[in-house]
Design an enzyme around this catalytic site. Structure first.
Site, short mmCIF file in Angstrom:
data_model
loop_
_atom_site.label_atom_id
_atom_site.label_comp_id
_atom_site.label_asym_id
_atom_site.label_seq_id
_atom_site.Cartn_x
_atom_site.Cartn_y
_atom_site.Cartn_z
N ARG A 265 -13.50 2.32 -22.18
CA ARG A 265 -13.63 0.87 -21.99
C ARG A 265 -12.46 0.29 -21.20
O ARG A 265 -12.62 -0.66 -20.44
CB ARG A 265 -13.76 0.17 -23.34
CG ARG A 265 -15.06 0.47 -24.06
CD ARG A 265 -15.08 -0.21 -25.43
NE ARG A 265 -16.34 0.04 -26.14
CZ ARG A 265 -16.62 -0.43 -27.35
NH1 ARG A 265 -15.74 -1.17 -27.99
NH2 ARG A 265 -17.79 -0.15 -27.91
N THR B 58 -29.13 -4.64 -29.39
CA THR B 58 -27.84 -4.05 -29.78
C THR B 58 -26.89 -5.15 -30.25
O THR B 58 -26.19 -4.99 -31.25
CB THR B 58 -27.22 -3.28 -28.60
OG1 THR B 58 -28.09 -2.20 -28.24
CG2 THR B 58 -25.86 -2.70 -28.98
N GLY C 244 -28.94 -0.89 -25.76
CA GLY C 244 -29.57 0.15 -26.54
C GLY C 244 -30.39 1.12 -25.69
O GLY C 244 -30.25 1.17 -24.47
N SER D 285 -33.76 2.26 -18.81
CA SER D 285 -34.16 1.55 -17.59
C SER D 285 -33.27 1.93 -16.41
O SER D 285 -33.74 2.06 -15.28
CB SER D 285 -34.12 0.04 -17.82
OG SER D 285 -32.80 -0.44 -17.96
N GLU E 19 1.23 3.70 2.13
CA GLU E 19 1.95 3.99 3.37
C GLU E 19 3.24 3.18 3.46
O GLU E 19 4.29 3.69 3.88
CB GLU E 19 1.07 3.69 4.58
CG GLU E 19 -0.22 4.51 4.63
CD GLU E 19 -1.41 3.81 3.97
OE1 GLU E 19 -2.53 3.99 4.45
OE2 GLU E 19 -1.20 3.10 2.95
N HIS F 203 0.83 -1.20 0.00
CA HIS F 203 0.00 0.00 0.00
C HIS F 203 0.87 1.26 0.00
O HIS F 203 2.09 1.20 0.18
CB HIS F 203 -0.93 -0.01 1.20
CG HIS F 203 -2.05 -1.01 1.08
ND1 HIS F 203 -3.07 -1.11 2.00
CD2 HIS F 203 -2.31 -1.95 0.13
CE1 HIS F 203 -3.90 -2.07 1.63
NE2 HIS F 203 -3.46 -2.59 0.50
#
Length: 354
Positions: free
Chosen positions: A192, A204, A293, A299, A53, A51
């Protein structure tokens, strides 16, 4: 700029160097300061590795200075054992006298525990320096932890008169409308590479036969995700090639049998969006871009299950066709790319805590 903000700003700069390599972990930067001078720097370079630190401590040439130094870190040091030991324990072990943190860990199960551990050891701990900037940097991680779902990005291109495609009934009837220009098409491929999943609906996949890969930008292909309730997509569709893995949401046994294709059965009589996000999170897909699509995009908008949206509006007109999803363009950040403008939106859900 206050001195604490100056050093925290450097932490955020360092943290961003880990973009694309730390997922699903957050991007974190740390600096160690002695008598107003930076003597150590580090950032989380790669998931599973040391990490920020730890890397900052390792970079200090004279470890004897640590006990009279302050550490600045862009996210609360961890207090639990994961792939690496707790950073809070390292800070205590090195007798660092002061720790300045931008923001606490958003995970309710661990939030505050690292801070508490260090304070109980007698360390002076301050929290909240450049808090908003630190949350913004790791907005994907914050959504993951707070809502236990992937970070959802919506993306589409529409004509000047509000259409995303011609009306088409088959892939052979007519090619898709070319709305994006060469530059914005490349930018989409860059997006992407920055997410773990890319999703489209059945129509689609059938009408556009997309590969959903990152051919125009260097980087990893995301997992391809498609909704195919009734198994309509043929096995030779481009989405099933060997370039990347595929997750298919369906209602029963799926006809395409490949090691790279994973069918997941959901109940289409219930909220499909929530089910999809729940399963994707279980599959360790923590960010997803929805590219079409119109029905699928709408939605997510209607159910308020989105965090960002990139809407490209071209100067081209189609006159008629498939209507673009409706979304408020209030507070959009607009950039011009040749004959198109890109509208970058953030959902109010995200803005409530970012």
């Amino acid at each position: 700029m206050r001195i604490d903000e100056k050093f925290m700003h450097r932490c955020l700069q360092l943290a961003q160097k880990g973009e694309g390599f730390t997922k699903p972990n957050p991007m974190v930067g740390a600096v160690i300061v002695h008598n107003g001078k930076i003597i150590g720097e580090g950032y989380h370079r790669q998931f599973g590795e040391a990490h920020a630190e730890v890397n900052a401590v390792r970079s200090v040439k004279n470890p004897a200075l640590l006990s009279s130094s302050a550490m600045y870190v862009s996210l609360e040091p961890c207090a639990h054992h994961g792939k690496t030991p707790p950073c809070a324990e390292l800070i205590i072990e090195k007798k660092i006298s002061k720790v300045v943190i931008a923001v606490s860990d958003p995970n309710p199960k661990v939030s505050g525990k690292g801070i508490e551990m260090m304070r109980n050891a007698g360390i002076d701990v301050a929290v909240g320096v450049l808090e908003n900037e630190a949350e913004e940097l790791n907005r994907v991680f914050f959504v993951n932890q707070l809502y236990n779902r992937p970070y959802v990005i919506l993306k589409w291109a529409q004509s000047a008169d509000g259409f995303i495609d011609y009306n088409r009934s088959s892939a052979e009837e007519k090619a898709p409308a070319q709305i994006s220009n060469q530059l914005t098409h490349s930018i989409v491929h860059k997006f992407r590479t920055q997410v773990q999943g890319i999703m489209v609906g059945t129509n689609t996949a059938l009408l556009d036969n997309p590969k959903l890969t990152t051919r125009k930008w260097f980087g990893n292909n995301p997992t391809r995700i498609v909704i195919d309730k009734n198994g309509k997509i043929p096995s030779n569709a481009a989405i099933f090639n060997d370039d990347a893995n595929v997750i298919v949401f369906t209602q029963s046994d799926y006809p395409v049998k490949k090691s790279t294709v994973k069918p997941i059965i959901i109940d289409f009589s219930k909220d499909t969006n929530q089910q999809i996000l729940k399963h994707l999170y279980a599959e360790r897909i923590y960010s997803v871009i929805v590219e079409g699509g119109a029905r699928l995009l709408s939605s997510f908008i209607e159910k308020n299950l989105w965090d960002e949206a990139y809407v490209e509006i071209s100067s081209k007109k189609l006159v008629s066709g498939v209507k673009a999803p409706e979304i408020s363009m209030d507070n959009a950040i607009i950039k011009k790319y040749l004959d198109s403008s890109q509208h970058h939106l953030k959902n109010k859900i995200t803005q409530n805590f970012l």
